[in-house]
Design a protein around this motif. Structure first.
Motif, mmCIF file in Angstrom:
data_model
loop_
_atom_site.group_PDB
_atom_site.id
_atom_site.type_symbol
_atom_site.label_atom_id
_atom_site.label_comp_id
_atom_site.label_asym_id
_atom_site.label_seq_id
_atom_site.Cartn_x
_atom_site.Cartn_y
_atom_site.Cartn_z
ATOM 1 N N GLY A 111 -16.263 136.428 5.513
ATOM 2 C CA GLY A 111 -15.251 136.861 6.464
ATOM 3 C C GLY A 111 -15.688 138.028 7.332
ATOM 4 O O GLY A 111 -15.000 138.406 8.263
ATOM 5 N N GLY A 112 -16.828 138.610 7.003
ATOM 6 C CA GLY A 112 -17.285 139.765 7.764
ATOM 7 C C GLY A 112 -16.777 141.066 7.165
ATOM 8 O O GLY A 112 -15.998 141.080 6.211
ATOM 9 N N VAL A 114 -14.889 143.622 8.392
ATOM 10 C CA VAL A 114 -13.563 144.195 8.606
ATOM 11 C C VAL A 114 -12.524 143.694 7.609
ATOM 12 O O VAL A 114 -11.825 144.505 6.989
ATOM 13 C CB VAL A 114 -13.108 143.985 10.070
ATOM 14 C CG1 VAL A 114 -11.668 144.417 10.249
ATOM 15 C CG2 VAL A 114 -14.020 144.750 10.998
ATOM 16 N N PRO A 115 -12.409 142.368 7.396
ATOM 17 C CA PRO A 115 -11.447 141.915 6.380
ATOM 18 C C PRO A 115 -11.738 142.496 4.995
ATOM 19 O O PRO A 115 -10.819 142.862 4.264
ATOM 20 C CB PRO A 115 -11.639 140.394 6.382
ATOM 21 C CG PRO A 115 -12.155 140.078 7.734
ATOM 22 C CD PRO A 115 -13.018 141.246 8.112
ATOM 23 N N LEU A 116 -13.030 142.635 4.657
ATOM 24 C CA LEU A 116 -13.385 143.224 3.363
ATOM 25 C C LEU A 116 -12.949 144.689 3.313
ATOM 26 O O LEU A 116 -12.413 145.161 2.307
ATOM 27 C CB LEU A 116 -14.905 143.114 3.133
ATOM 28 C CG LEU A 116 -15.387 143.605 1.781
ATOM 29 C CD1 LEU A 116 -14.896 142.689 0.677
ATOM 30 C CD2 LEU A 116 -16.908 143.696 1.733
ATOM 31 N N LEU A 119 -9.287 144.829 2.892
ATOM 32 C CA LEU A 119 -8.977 144.430 1.514
ATOM 33 C C LEU A 119 -9.165 145.591 0.544
ATOM 34 O O LEU A 119 -8.288 145.908 -0.256
ATOM 35 C CB LEU A 119 -9.871 143.253 1.115
ATOM 36 C CG LEU A 119 -9.779 142.774 -0.335
ATOM 37 C CD1 LEU A 119 -8.488 142.000 -0.545
ATOM 38 C CD2 LEU A 119 -10.968 141.904 -0.707
ATOM 39 N N GLN A 122 -6.918 148.919 2.037
ATOM 40 C CA GLN A 122 -5.469 148.804 2.203
ATOM 41 C C GLN A 122 -4.808 148.012 1.081
ATOM 42 O O GLN A 122 -3.839 148.450 0.504
ATOM 43 C CB GLN A 122 -5.134 148.126 3.541
ATOM 44 C CG GLN A 122 -5.757 148.796 4.747
ATOM 45 C CD GLN A 122 -5.241 150.205 4.959
ATOM 46 O OE1 GLN A 122 -4.050 150.444 4.799
ATOM 47 N NE2 GLN A 122 -6.117 151.136 5.281
ATOM 48 N N PRO B 25 -11.381 137.684 2.122
ATOM 49 C CA PRO B 25 -11.792 138.087 3.476
ATOM 50 C C PRO B 25 -11.877 136.928 4.458
ATOM 51 O O PRO B 25 -11.723 137.123 5.658
ATOM 52 C CB PRO B 25 -13.169 138.708 3.254
ATOM 53 C CG PRO B 25 -13.122 139.208 1.853
ATOM 54 C CD PRO B 25 -12.302 138.211 1.105
ATOM 55 N N GLY B 28 -8.736 136.754 5.831
ATOM 56 C CA GLY B 28 -8.549 137.973 6.619
ATOM 57 C C GLY B 28 -9.135 137.921 8.013
ATOM 58 O O GLY B 28 -8.860 138.798 8.830
ATOM 59 N N VAL B 29 -9.927 136.892 8.318
ATOM 60 C CA VAL B 29 -10.517 136.834 9.662
ATOM 61 C C VAL B 29 -9.460 136.675 10.752
ATOM 62 O O VAL B 29 -9.770 136.880 11.928
ATOM 63 C CB VAL B 29 -11.578 135.710 9.822
ATOM 64 C CG1 VAL B 29 -12.761 135.955 8.929
ATOM 65 C CG2 VAL B 29 -10.976 134.349 9.601
ATOM 66 N N VAL B 31 -7.458 138.681 11.476
ATOM 67 C CA VAL B 31 -7.406 139.991 12.134
ATOM 68 C C VAL B 31 -8.091 139.927 13.503
ATOM 69 O O VAL B 31 -7.707 140.597 14.455
ATOM 70 C CB VAL B 31 -8.081 141.067 11.249
ATOM 71 C CG1 VAL B 31 -8.198 142.392 11.989
ATOM 72 C CG2 VAL B 31 -7.296 141.249 9.969
ATOM 73 N N PHE B 36 -4.539 144.511 15.853
ATOM 74 C CA PHE B 36 -4.276 145.012 14.508
ATOM 75 C C PHE B 36 -3.918 146.500 14.478
ATOM 76 O O PHE B 36 -4.551 147.323 15.121
ATOM 77 C CB PHE B 36 -5.508 144.782 13.632
ATOM 78 C CG PHE B 36 -5.324 145.197 12.206
ATOM 79 C CD1 PHE B 36 -4.569 144.415 11.342
ATOM 80 C CD2 PHE B 36 -5.882 146.374 11.724
ATOM 81 C CE1 PHE B 36 -4.390 144.792 10.022
ATOM 82 C CE2 PHE B 36 -5.701 146.753 10.406
ATOM 83 C CZ PHE B 36 -4.957 145.959 9.557
ATOM 84 N N ILE B 38 -2.873 149.368 11.304
ATOM 85 C CA ILE B 38 -2.753 149.500 9.853
ATOM 86 C C ILE B 38 -1.297 149.581 9.416
ATOM 87 O O ILE B 38 -0.900 149.025 8.396
ATOM 88 C CB ILE B 38 -3.567 150.730 9.379
ATOM 89 C CG1 ILE B 38 -5.042 150.382 9.506
ATOM 90 C CG2 ILE B 38 -3.194 151.128 7.968
ATOM 91 C CD1 ILE B 38 -5.994 151.271 8.800
ATOM 92 N N ILE B 42 -1.729 143.104 8.297
ATOM 93 C CA ILE B 42 -2.311 141.889 8.877
ATOM 94 C C ILE B 42 -1.229 140.938 9.378
ATOM 95 O O ILE B 42 -1.304 140.405 10.478
ATOM 96 C CB ILE B 42 -3.203 141.167 7.831
ATOM 97 C CG1 ILE B 42 -4.380 142.059 7.457
ATOM 98 C CG2 ILE B 42 -3.685 139.828 8.369
ATOM 99 C CD1 ILE B 42 -5.305 141.473 6.417
ATOM 100 N N LEU B 259 -16.361 150.157 13.474
ATOM 101 C CA LEU B 259 -15.371 150.313 12.409
ATOM 102 C C LEU B 259 -15.090 151.786 12.145
ATOM 103 O O LEU B 259 -13.964 152.203 11.962
ATOM 104 C CB LEU B 259 -15.903 149.637 11.138
ATOM 105 C CG LEU B 259 -15.012 149.664 9.908
ATOM 106 C CD1 LEU B 259 -13.769 148.856 10.143
ATOM 107 C CD2 LEU B 259 -15.769 149.093 8.709
ATOM 108 N N LEU B 265 -10.003 147.725 14.884
ATOM 109 C CA LEU B 265 -10.357 146.748 13.855
ATOM 110 C C LEU B 265 -10.330 145.324 14.376
ATOM 111 O O LEU B 265 -11.107 144.482 13.952
ATOM 112 C CB LEU B 265 -9.423 146.897 12.652
ATOM 113 C CG LEU B 265 -9.619 148.166 11.830
ATOM 114 C CD1 LEU B 265 -8.706 148.166 10.620
ATOM 115 C CD2 LEU B 265 -11.056 148.310 11.390
ATOM 116 N N THR B 268 -13.597 144.679 16.205
ATOM 117 C CA THR B 268 -14.689 144.693 15.235
ATOM 118 C C THR B 268 -14.687 143.431 14.384
ATOM 119 O O THR B 268 -15.730 142.841 14.113
ATOM 120 C CB THR B 268 -14.552 145.936 14.334
ATOM 121 O OG1 THR B 268 -14.281 147.066 15.161
ATOM 122 C CG2 THR B 268 -15.816 146.186 13.566
ATOM 123 N N ALA B 269 -13.482 142.994 13.994
ATOM 124 C CA ALA B 269 -13.384 141.763 13.205
ATOM 125 C C ALA B 269 -13.838 140.568 14.025
ATOM 126 O O ALA B 269 -14.452 139.635 13.509
ATOM 127 C CB ALA B 269 -11.946 141.557 12.725
#
Lengths: 279, 300
Positions: A111-112, A114-116, A119, A122, B25, B28-29, B31, B36, B38, B42, B259, B265, B268-269
């Motif tokens: 996922g790269g 940023v998602p990590l 995770l 946050q 994750p 989570g992509v 994002v 985004f 915080i 998400i 980042l 974010l 960057t994502a």
């Protein structure tokens, strides 16, 4: 002497000499270091930097403890998870095939960062804990497959006898397979241990508390910031040997690996050839 | 195979790991397609389509980091494979048993040295202590060449980094080649000797062709990863030295910096997702090629 002999000798020296130079300069007084640079032999012998490192404050001890905790806990968890999964997918069942895909996909796609990052910071709220370094690196799909390749070579007859004696699959794994698998356990443990020992990206990302910094991060902070080196001194200010101290800290960081190297090196070669020829 | 559910408990730790840290994750992509924040999280953050991607590609950074990633990785792959093979052939040629054994252990040592330590050594060699110029400049001085201020010289860095990479990996790679060489049957060599081939001829005409399949597999595997940066090494050495970004900023270092500094974010994502998708396509394509080759050469 042949060309190969000379070339191999030169290259082997090139692998060792930089490390030796770091060691020699960690024993050279700061003024000589700044004036004449490196030498192969410390011409102006001084233990100043080591004294400062070890008598200063808790910075170095904290960093060592952090690295030890991360390496020991991480390696133990990683070995358990890797061997367990390696054994399950080596069994050629329908379930095994499904799990194999689960292990394989992360080798192809992730996922790269940023998602990590979101995770860990946050969702799991792991910032400034060692878990933030240990958990995201816990299982390497490649090493799962190395373990699987090894397990597949264990003759089915060995297991059959355990089953006849009434052992279930779990029991057979613990009391029959693991003792046979000692070499691969060592190889996998060593790969993880070195990875955790040298890890600095996740500490850089997730650990801001100076008291929780592992060794590599401490060293990295010290390269970026000469003043940070002075924080290692018992008394701030007075002509701190910052360069010498940096060299000494480097020596202290690689020391355990160099000392263990003669013992661990052959295991790595085994693991590497296993991975290369079967992976 | 008898079915026995007790075995499944062994898979639980790894399954939990993959679920949280690999597949989590991947979800989570999304994002990358959101504006985004915080505070909103998400799910709560508003969608903004492909805006994040557009922002990256129009920022002028895209071509630089993509070019650097491909360029540096090509140098690393070429350098490591060639030096690894050369080293393996030469180690194989050495007759003195003691030297051979020692060399085999020693060349593997740099692989264990962390990027941070390498960075410390490099800094000391290239710029010395307190601006004294360092060992390399001392050497240049000996040849009458004026010293170079390496850390402000972007043009030199692809090569410096390649040398670092070779130092780190040549020994590691040579072990793989040496393992492949032990699989070559000795009668092949005996035949070559009978035909009167010299040692170099044998290395060139027998050993090299016979380890070619390993080379191709290693090459293909690494090309699959050519879109991944080598964050550990590059960031440890270059850090935030902006003068050198022109030639050294790769996708991974760009993402990391973005980042940390911009806090954007979403953008960057998007960069990370772009990297993963292109990486996936490359890996999938090369995996197919690798399978073809290994089938043709009878497996590794």
């Amino acid at each position: 002497m042949g060309v190969s002999t000379v070339a191999v000798t030169v290259y082997a020296l090139a692998c060792v000499i930089p490390l030796w130079i770091i060691f020699a300069s960690s024993l050279t007084a700061e003024r000589t270091l700044v004036q004449t640079g490196f030498s192969l032999w410390p011409s102006d012998f001084s233990l100043e930097a080591y004294k400062a490192l070890f008598s200063g404050n808790d910075t170095l001890i904290n960093a060592y403890l952090a690295t030890l905790v991360i390496t020991v806990v991480g390696t133990a968890g990683a070995v358990i998870a890797t061997l367990g999964m390696g054994w399950v997918i080596s069994r050629r069942t329908a379930m095994a095939r499904r799990f194999m895909v689960v292990v394989y996909i992360p080798m192809l796609f992730n996922g790269g960062l940023v998602p990590l990052y979101i995770l860990v910071t946050q969702v799991l709220q792991l910032r400034n804990t060692y878990w933030a370094v240990i958990l995201p690196l816990l299982v390497s799909p490649f090493l799962v497959f190395v373990a699987m390749a090894f397990f597949r070579d264990i003759p089915e007859a060995v297991l059959e006898s355990a089953r006849i004696d009434g052992a279930n699959e779990l029991r057979a794994f613990v009391s029959i397979v693991l003792p046979i698998a000692t070499p691969i356990v060592a190889v996998i443990a060593l790969f993880y241990a070195v990875a955790y020992w040298n890890e600095w990206f996740f500490p850089l990302l997730f650990i801001n508390d100076p008291d929780l910094r592992p060794l590599q991060l401490l060293l990295q902070n010290m390269i970026g910031n000469l003043n940070a080196a002075q924080a290692l001194q018992p008394t701030a200010g007075v002509s701190a040997p910052v360069y010498q101290l940096r060299m000494a800290l480097t020596v202290v960081t690689i020391g355990p690996i160099i000392l263990a190297y003669p013992f661990i090196q052959r295991f790595f070669v085994t693991g590497l050839t296993l991975g290369a020829t079967k992976g | 195979m008898r079915s026995d559910k007790s075995i499944l408990i062994l898979a639980v730790p790894a399954l939990a790991f993959f679920a949280v840290f690999s597949y989590g994750p991947m979800v989570g992509v999304i994002v990358a397609f959101k504006d985004f924040s915080i505070v909103d999280g998400i799910i709560g953050s508003p969608w903004n389509g492909l805006e994040n991607f557009r922002f990256f590609f129009e920022s002028g950074n895209a071509s630089r980091v993509v070019r650097n990633t491909l360029m540096l990785n090509a140098l690393f792959i070429g350098g490591t494979l060639i030096s690894g093979m050369a080293l393996a052939i030469m180690i194989n040629e050495v007759r003195l048993r003691l030297l051979k054994r020692t060399a085999q252990s020693v060349v593997f040592l740099p692989y264990f040295i962390s990027p941070i330590v390498i960075s410390v050594m490099l800094q000391a060699f290239l710029s010395g202590f307190g601006g004294s110029g360092g060992m390399v400049n001392g050497l240049l001085d000996g040849f009458g060449i004026s010293p170079v201020s390496w850390y402000t010289e972007p043009g030199a860095w692809p090569w410096i980094l390649t040398v670092v990479k070779i130092w780190q990996m040549a020994g590691y790679t040579s072990i793989i080649y040496l393992a492949a060489m032990t699989a070559i049957p000795t009668d092949v060599y005996e035949a070559a000797v009978l035909d009167g081939a010299s040692r170099w001829k044998i290395a060139l005409r027998v050993t090299m062709p016979l380890i070619l399949p390993v080379t191709v597999i290693l090459l293909v595997l690494q090309i699959g990863r050519i879109f991944m940066g080598d964050f550990g090494t590059i960031y440890a050495i270059i850090g935030d030295n902006g003068t050198l970004f022109e030639t050294t900023d790769v996708i991974d270092t760009f993402v990391f910096r973005a980042l940390r500094t911009s806090g954007d974010l979403g953008m960057t994502a998007a960069v990370g997702l772009f990297q993963s998708v292109v990486g996936f396509v490359l890996i999938a394509a090369t995996a197919l090629i690798a399978r073809r080759i290994s089938r043709k050469s009878g497996g590794l």
